[in-house]
Design a protein around this motif. Structure first.
Motif, PDB file in Angstrom:
ATOM      1  N   PHE A 120       0.833  -1.207   0.000  1.00  0.00           N
ATOM      2  CA  PHE A 120       0.000   0.000   0.000  1.00  0.00           C
ATOM      3  C   PHE A 120       0.869   1.259   0.000  1.00  0.00           C
ATOM      4  N   CYS A 121       1.850   1.310   0.892  1.00  0.00           N
ATOM      5  CA  CYS A 121       2.722   2.483   0.975  1.00  0.00           C
ATOM      6  C   CYS A 121       3.506   2.684  -0.315  1.00  0.00           C
ATOM      7  N   ALA A 122       3.943   1.597  -0.931  1.00  0.00           N
ATOM      8  CA  ALA A 122       4.741   1.686  -2.156  1.00  0.00           C
ATOM      9  C   ALA A 122       3.967   2.365  -3.277  1.00  0.00           C
ATOM     10  N   VAL A 123       2.632   2.177  -3.290  1.00  0.00           N
ATOM     11  CA  VAL A 123       1.815   2.766  -4.358  1.00  0.00           C
ATOM     12  C   VAL A 123       1.299   4.142  -3.961  1.00  0.00           C
ATOM     13  N   VAL A 124       0.681   4.241  -2.794  1.00  0.00           N
ATOM     14  CA  VAL A 124      -0.065   5.451  -2.468  1.00  0.00           C
ATOM     15  C   VAL A 124       0.853   6.648  -2.221  1.00  0.00           C
ATOM     16  N   LEU A 125       2.056   6.413  -1.726  1.00  0.00           N
ATOM     17  CA  LEU A 125       2.962   7.537  -1.500  1.00  0.00           C
ATOM     18  C   LEU A 125       3.515   8.099  -2.814  1.00  0.00           C
ATOM     19  N   GLY A 126       3.227   7.424  -3.928  1.00  0.00           N
ATOM     20  CA  GLY A 126       3.620   7.928  -5.237  1.00  0.00           C
ATOM     21  C   GLY A 126       2.652   8.942  -5.804  1.00  0.00           C
ATOM     22  N   GLY A 127       1.541   9.178  -5.108  1.00  0.00           N
ATOM     23  CA  GLY A 127       0.604  10.211  -5.529  1.00  0.00           C
ATOM     24  C   GLY A 127      -0.506   9.718  -6.438  1.00  0.00           C
ATOM     25  N   ALA A 147       1.911  22.830   5.955  1.00  0.00           N
ATOM     26  CA  ALA A 147       2.150  21.480   6.481  1.00  0.00           C
ATOM     27  C   ALA A 147       1.250  20.431   5.839  1.00  0.00           C
ATOM     28  N   GLY A 148       0.477  20.820   4.818  1.00  0.00           N
ATOM     29  CA  GLY A 148      -0.501  19.916   4.223  1.00  0.00           C
ATOM     30  C   GLY A 148       0.076  18.587   3.762  1.00  0.00           C
ATOM     31  N   ARG A 149       1.193  18.614   3.014  1.00  0.00           N
ATOM     32  CA  ARG A 149       1.771  17.382   2.495  1.00  0.00           C
ATOM     33  C   ARG A 149       2.298  16.500   3.624  1.00  0.00           C
ATOM     34  N   THR A 150       2.898  17.112   4.643  1.00  0.00           N
ATOM     35  CA  THR A 150       3.398  16.341   5.778  1.00  0.00           C
ATOM     36  C   THR A 150       2.254  15.641   6.501  1.00  0.00           C
ATOM     37  N   VAL A 151       1.156  16.360   6.703  1.00  0.00           N
ATOM     38  CA  VAL A 151      -0.009  15.774   7.366  1.00  0.00           C
ATOM     39  C   VAL A 151      -0.563  14.621   6.541  1.00  0.00           C
ATOM     40  N   THR A 152      -0.591  14.780   5.197  1.00  0.00           N
ATOM     41  CA  THR A 152      -1.078  13.725   4.323  1.00  0.00           C
ATOM     42  C   THR A 152      -0.255  12.454   4.495  1.00  0.00           C
ATOM     43  N   VAL A 153       1.056  12.587   4.493  1.00  0.00           N
ATOM     44  CA  VAL A 153       1.931  11.421   4.658  1.00  0.00           C
ATOM     45  C   VAL A 153       1.686  10.756   6.006  1.00  0.00           C
ATOM     46  N   ILE A 154       1.504  11.560   7.043  1.00  0.00           N
ATOM     47  CA  ILE A 154       1.250  10.998   8.377  1.00  0.00           C
ATOM     48  C   ILE A 154      -0.030  10.168   8.364  1.00  0.00           C
ATOM     49  N   PHE A 155      -1.084  10.711   7.742  1.00  0.00           N
ATOM     50  CA  PHE A 155      -2.348   9.977   7.703  1.00  0.00           C
ATOM     51  C   PHE A 155      -2.262   8.735   6.819  1.00  0.00           C
ATOM     52  N   GLN A 156      -1.460   8.788   5.759  1.00  0.00           N
ATOM     53  CA  GLN A 156      -1.272   7.590   4.941  1.00  0.00           C
ATOM     54  C   GLN A 156      -0.593   6.498   5.758  1.00  0.00           C
ATOM     55  N   LEU A 157       0.336   6.887   6.602  1.00  0.00           N
ATOM     56  CA  LEU A 157       0.998   5.914   7.472  1.00  0.00           C
ATOM     57  C   LEU A 157       0.036   5.389   8.542  1.00  0.00           C
ATOM     58  N   VAL A 158      -0.860   6.258   9.009  1.00  0.00           N
ATOM     59  CA  VAL A 158      -1.900   5.805   9.942  1.00  0.00           C
ATOM     60  C   VAL A 158      -2.790   4.777   9.255  1.00  0.00           C
ATOM     61  N   LEU A 159      -3.120   5.039   7.999  1.00  0.00           N
ATOM     62  CA  LEU A 159      -3.928   4.094   7.230  1.00  0.00           C
ATOM     63  C   LEU A 159      -3.203   2.753   7.119  1.00  0.00           C
ATOM     64  N   ALA A 160      -1.902   2.806   6.841  1.00  0.00           N
ATOM     65  CA  ALA A 160      -1.128   1.572   6.769  1.00  0.00           C
ATOM     66  C   ALA A 160      -1.162   0.834   8.112  1.00  0.00           C
ATOM     67  N   GLY A 161      -1.120   1.585   9.217  1.00  0.00           N
ATOM     68  CA  GLY A 161      -1.235   0.966  10.526  1.00  0.00           C
ATOM     69  C   GLY A 161      -2.599   0.330  10.741  1.00  0.00           C
ATOM     70  N   SER A 162      -3.654   0.976  10.215  1.00  0.00           N
ATOM     71  CA  SER A 162      -5.003   0.418  10.318  1.00  0.00           C
ATOM     72  C   SER A 162      -5.108  -0.890   9.542  1.00  0.00           C
ATOM     73  N   ILE A 163      -4.395  -0.969   8.416  1.00  0.00           N
ATOM     74  CA  ILE A 163      -4.368  -2.213   7.642  1.00  0.00           C
ATOM     75  C   ILE A 163      -3.777  -3.334   8.486  1.00  0.00           C
ATOM     76  N   LEU A 164      -2.675  -3.041   9.134  1.00  0.00           N
ATOM     77  CA  LEU A 164      -2.007  -4.051   9.954  1.00  0.00           C
ATOM     78  C   LEU A 164      -2.890  -4.490  11.121  1.00  0.00           C
ATOM     79  N   LEU A 165      -3.448  -3.524  11.863  1.00  0.00           N
ATOM     80  CA  LEU A 165      -4.284  -3.856  13.004  1.00  0.00           C
ATOM     81  C   LEU A 165      -5.588  -4.534  12.583  1.00  0.00           C
ATOM     82  N   GLY A 166      -6.146  -4.102  11.451  1.00  0.00           N
ATOM     83  CA  GLY A 166      -7.402  -4.677  10.992  1.00  0.00           C
ATOM     84  C   GLY A 166      -7.302  -6.145  10.651  1.00  0.00           C
ATOM     85  N   SER A 167      -6.109  -6.613  10.374  1.00  0.00           N
ATOM     86  CA  SER A 167      -5.924  -8.023  10.040  1.00  0.00           C
ATOM     87  C   SER A 167      -6.291  -8.944  11.197  1.00  0.00           C
ATOM     88  N   PHE A 168      -6.295  -8.430  12.446  1.00  0.00           N
ATOM     89  CA  PHE A 168      -6.532  -9.294  13.604  1.00  0.00           C
ATOM     90  C   PHE A 168      -7.967  -9.202  14.131  1.00  0.00           C
TER      91      PHE A 168
END
Length: 513
Positions: A183-190, A385-406
């Motif tokens: 997910f990170c490999a694709v979505v962080l590419g815009g 700070a818009g782009r920085t906040v976006t990256v942070i939330f994308q990483l939060v989303l990636a964390g939700s993917i990991l936690l959602g698996s359980f």
């Protein structure tokens, strides 16, 4: 959560869809040719993506676990009749998707060199009363960020992990890590990378799934006539076995169709705003077609596989009473679809569903990443700070993917329903308040089509003076004409909200084949 998915929401979605269907004289039927033509012709630009890539991103969000697990859940708690109400919701919902995406094109903005838009944007610009518009726009943006980074990913990740574990015994934690990295490999590419990946993966996965479904149904052809009769009898409470649960039949059919197709939620409109088109309704029509692909095609294939093979149980949600038990002990979910495939192709069901679930859910997660980006851009557009906040939330989303698996299936579905319910209510209220502009934009498109023109949008002719994006003129050598060849407003500058006009297309140019 009950108030979010209450009867008033179901009634409002169907009422809004029916209103636009009748007001625009069934555009989802009359303009099917325009839908297909736009998908074939739509081009992209440095600031936007093609109509097809925007469709693919929207379908990436629409075609997900709801098409496999969601349909099974609707049948498991609403019986076969839920399929009928999914179809009804898709047909009237297509008109809503047309309107949402058209409005998203009208009021899209250029943010950091890329087009962004959707309900938050058209609510702020389109509703005249700022004291109403701003709270609604912010509420939509905040609830969408919450839904696409916290609640939505849970159900997608859980179903990927569960299906992979069922097929190959892989630890859900490993699956979650792999999916999060991809997910990170694709979505962080815009936006461009998301559009390209969805443009390749979505057609492939949908085609493969539909073809296999047709094979399963064909191998059970003798059961098909009775299956359709059962669907229609059950839809209106005519089947004695499902007597007394008509409300559940309708609710589960509508709710799962909304979750799958996203009609009325405004999600697809955010992908539509990224496209480069000459008239908003062109992109609106292409998104209306995406509802057909999602629900009338992919969801229907799932339902027909399950019903034609009797691979389902039906349980009354209010009493817990088991009404039908064709597959003892199997809970509503991907297992129904796996069982349907296994009944005709032994040993193939679990691996195929695991692969399909991965692609369906992964592209949905990519769309979630884009939707989160779009709404964060809206909330942060005046802050560096818009782009920085976006990256942070994308990483939060990636964390939700990991936690959602359980997480458990019930918990995951509850989170998803809460997130979608929040922003759907906001969007539906906004669509009611934006009926005037929606009608004006659609009438402008229809007027040009009736005149034999390839429509290009002039906001002022539709009574819109605050369309944010640039306007363009026809080529210097061109002279807009009628079909008879007479000059037509030749001295006017053409105006279009969508940047440079499409090649060889300008207001007054005859519609080409």
């Amino acid at each position: 959560m009950g108030w979010l998915w209450s009867t008033p929401m179901v009634v409002l979605i169907l009422a809004v869809g029916l209103f636009f269907t009748l007001r625009f004289a069934f555009p989802q039927v009359r303009r099917v040719g325009d839908m297909l033509r736009q998908l074939a012709r739509g081009g992209d630009s440095e600031r936007g993506v093609s109509s097809f890539e925007a469709l693919a991103m929207a379908l990436g969000g629409r075609i997900g676990v709801g098409n496999i697990a969601g349909v099974a859940t609707a049948i498991g708690f609403g019986g076969p009749g839920a399929m009928f109400w999914m179809w009804v919701t898709a047909i009237v919902g297509s008109a809503v998707a047309i309107v949402e995406s058209s409005l998203a094109q009208v009021w899209k903005e250029e943010v950091a060199g890329e087009y962004r838009g959707g309900p938050a944007y058209y609510i702020e610009k389109g509703i005249k009363f700022r004291w109403i518009a701003m709270p609604l726009a912010i509420a939509y943006a905040v609830s969408t960020v919450f839904a696409t980074t916290i609640t939505g990913p849970s159900i997608q990740a859980f179903n990927i992990a569960e299906s992979v574990n069922n097929a190959w015994g892989v630890d859900p934690r490993i699956t979650g890590i792999v999916v999060a990295i991809l997910f990170c490999a694709v979505v962080l590419g815009g936006m461009k990378r998301i559009g390209k990946v969805c443009g390749v993966v979505v057609p492939f996965m949908a085609t493969a799934y539909v073809l296999l479904g047709l094979v399963v149904v064909a191998l059970n052809a003798p059961r098909v006539p009775e299956m359709f009769a059962l669907i229609f009898r059950s839809a209106f409470g005519g089947e004695a076995l499902y007597g007394g649960m008509l409300g559940a039949i309708i609710m589960w059919g509508v709710k799962r169709a909304i979750y799958s197709s996203e009609a009325g939620t405004g999600s697809g409109a955010q992908a539509s705003a990224a496209a480069e088109v000459s008239h908003p309704v062109k992109q609106g029509l292409s998104q209306g077609f995406s509802v057909y692909v999602d629900t009338l095609l992919v969801c229907t294939i799932t339902g027909l596989m399950i019903l034609s093979t009797n691979s389902y149980n039906v349980v009354r949600e209010d009493t817990g009473q088991t009404l039908v038990e064709h597959v003892p002990g199997l809970a509503a979910g991907p297992g129904y679809t796996q069982a349907a495939i296994e009944s005709v192709l032994p040993g193939f069901g679990a691996p195929f569903i695991a692969i399909a679930m991965f692609f369906f859910a992964f592209t949905t997660l990519l769309s979630f990443g884009f939707y989160a980006d779009t709404n964060i851009a809206y909330l942060m557009r005046r802050k560096r700070a818009g782009r920085t906040v976006t990256v942070i939330f994308q990483l939060v989303l990636a964390g939700s993917i990991l936690l959602g698996s359980f997480r458990s299936s019930e918990f995951a579905w509850a989170l998803a329903d809460i997130g979608i319910g929040l922003y759907t209510w906001v969007n539906l209220i906004a669509l009611v308040l934006l009926i005037g502009p929606a009608v004006a934009v659609f009438k402008d498109y229809e007027r040009q089509r009736r005149s034999g023109l390839n429509p290009i949008f002039d906001p002022e002719e539709a009574g819109i003076t605050n369309a944010p994006c640039g306007r363009a003129s026809p080529p210097a050598t061109a002279r807009p004409t009628t079909r008879a060849g007479r000059p037509r407003r030749a001295d006017r500058l053409l105006r279009t909200h969508a940047g440079p006009p499409e090649p060889s297309v300008y207001l007054g140019a005859p519609e080409s084949s």
